[in-house]
Design an enzyme around this catalytic site. Structure first.
Site, PDB file in Angstrom:
ATOM      1  N   HIS A   1      44.986  40.110  50.021  1.00  0.00           N
ATOM      2  CA  HIS A   1      46.151  40.016  49.127  1.00  0.00           C
ATOM      3  C   HIS A   1      47.476  39.900  49.891  1.00  0.00           C
ATOM      4  CE1 HIS A   1      43.435  40.471  45.929  1.00  0.00           C
ATOM      5  NE2 HIS A   1      43.450  41.779  45.787  1.00  0.00           N
TER       6      HIS A   1
ATOM      7  N   HIS B   1      47.157  40.806  39.307  1.00  0.00           N
ATOM      8  CA  HIS B   1      46.105  41.797  39.531  1.00  0.00           C
ATOM      9  C   HIS B   1      46.140  42.897  38.463  1.00  0.00           C
ATOM     10  CE1 HIS B   1      43.275  44.276  41.784  1.00  0.00           C
ATOM     11  NE2 HIS B   1      43.182  43.326  42.700  1.00  0.00           N
TER      12      HIS B   1
ATOM     13  N   GLN C   1      38.213  35.894  39.859  1.00  0.00           N
ATOM     14  CA  GLN C   1      37.620  37.021  40.563  1.00  0.00           C
ATOM     15  C   GLN C   1      37.421  38.151  39.557  1.00  0.00           C
ATOM     16  OE1 GLN C   1      36.888  36.986  43.877  1.00  0.00           O
ATOM     17  NE2 GLN C   1      36.439  39.131  44.332  1.00  0.00           N
TER      18      GLN C   1
ATOM     19  N   GLU D   1      40.988  37.963  37.825  1.00  0.00           N
ATOM     20  CA  GLU D   1      42.070  37.328  38.573  1.00  0.00           C
ATOM     21  C   GLU D   1      41.811  35.822  38.682  1.00  0.00           C
ATOM     22  OE1 GLU D   1      42.451  39.736  42.324  1.00  0.00           O
ATOM     23  OE2 GLU D   1      40.916  40.868  41.231  1.00  0.00           O
TER      24      GLU D   1
END
Length: 331
Positions: free
Chosen positions: A84, A158, A268, A296
């Site tokens: 990230h 997120h 994700q 995500e």
């Protein structure tokens, strides 16, 4: 912001979605986004709750990649890998925030400039993210980015969702449907192996919709690697110019349903495996494993090191554009 029965609260720190309130089947509002009630907790101990992620969402193997023959080294903050954007990614930055209204929609424009070399990435990157609520209560996120030198970019959000409400306990009885016949298996450090594996006959088959908890404890090697789901699903539609449906999440108890449409090629799915009872949420409830989940929308993990994956390279003169829309209903 408040439109169409949806209420959104955003922090300039990290562009964090602090709360997202939507009605249940009886019209009762609840915040469906996990998070904290104070800024200090986001600064000190947040596992990316509600944050904007960059420069690169997800993992890059070994914290290294090569672009146009030049090697680049990134901060390593997840075992041997960069996650990230490193330990000072976009989730740790202050964004400028400007409210706006357009044709009845309420919006916030968030902007951030990442200087060349920040976290090891080449190029000065200018980023704009628009959060919008339309008259039907749809929550949209539109990303734009431009660079003055070749670089790699993968932007995402997120937010941890629990459609029963923040602090309501486990989300593993939620029903998830994902429009993906393939996913990207990972190694023990959660880096993709490069394979695009079929979901059929595995715990990763969510095409017809199933409860998240049904297979999460199956002794499948991939679930053992991640202690649950933490995998990129290869959306059947691929990269699109306009958002197309990718996934649906439903909570049978409250009746809330969230439909996700995106231009991105992957999503994700993270089942909140590392929530371990050490964090207390905005309602005063301790978060435990599975109390929230992330969907995500993004390009694939480790794409800079995987030429066969959809490219995340951005060059001068190009504009990265990506959109994701969350639509809410209740039955």
């Amino acid at each position: 912001m408040d439109r169409g029965g949806t209420r959104l609260r955003v922090l300039s720190y990290g562009g964090v979605v602090q709360s997202l309130e939507v009605p249940d089947r009886h019209g009762r509002q609840a915040n469906v986004a996990l998070g904290f009630g104070d800024l200090a907790s986001y600064v000190d101990s947040s596992p990316y709750f509600g944050a904007l992620i960059g420069r690169y969402g997800n993992r890059i193997a070994g914290g290294t990649f090569t672009l146009d023959g030049s090697p680049y080294r990134l901060p390593v903050n997840d075992g041997p890998n960069s996650l990230h954007g490193g330990d000072q990614g976009f989730d740790k930055q202050m964004w400028t925030v400007e409210p706006y209204e357009e044709e009845g929609d309420a919006g916030l424009l968030l902007r951030h400039v990442s200087p060349a070399g920040e976290a090891g990435y080449p190029g000065r990157l200018q980023v704009q993210v628009a959060y919008t609520l339309d008259s039907d209560g749809r929550f949209g996120i539109a990303y734009e980015a431009a660079t003055d030198a070749p670089t790699v970019v993968n932007l995402t959000s997120h937010t941890y969702f629990n459609l029963a409400g923040e602090g309501a306990g486990s989300a593993r009885d939620h029903v998830l449907e994902v429009a993906a016949a393939r996913y990207t298996p990972v190694d023990a450090t959660l880096i993709p192996t490069g394979e695009l594996a079929e979901v059929e006959g595995t715990p990763f088959d969510f095409r017809a919709g199933k409860q998240i908890g049904r297979d999460v404890r199956v002794a499948h090697p991939q679930l053992l690697h991640a202690q649950g789901y933490d995998h990129n699903f290869v959306l059947d539609k691929g990269v699109m110019a306009e958002p197309e449906w990718a996934a649906t999440l439903h909570d049978p108890e409250s009746g809330r349903t969230m439909h996700i449409a995106t231009t991105e090629p992957g999503v994700q799915f993270y089942s909140g495996n590392f929530l371990d009872g050490t964090l207390t949420g905005s309602s005063g409830t301790i978060y435990r494993q599975g109390d929230g989940l992330c969907l995500e929308t993004q390009h694939f993990p480790d794409s800079p090191n995987r030429p066969g994956f959809p490219t995340t390279v951005l060059r001068p003169g190009e504009i990265l554009r990506s959109r994701t829309v969350h639509s809410f209903t209740a039955d």
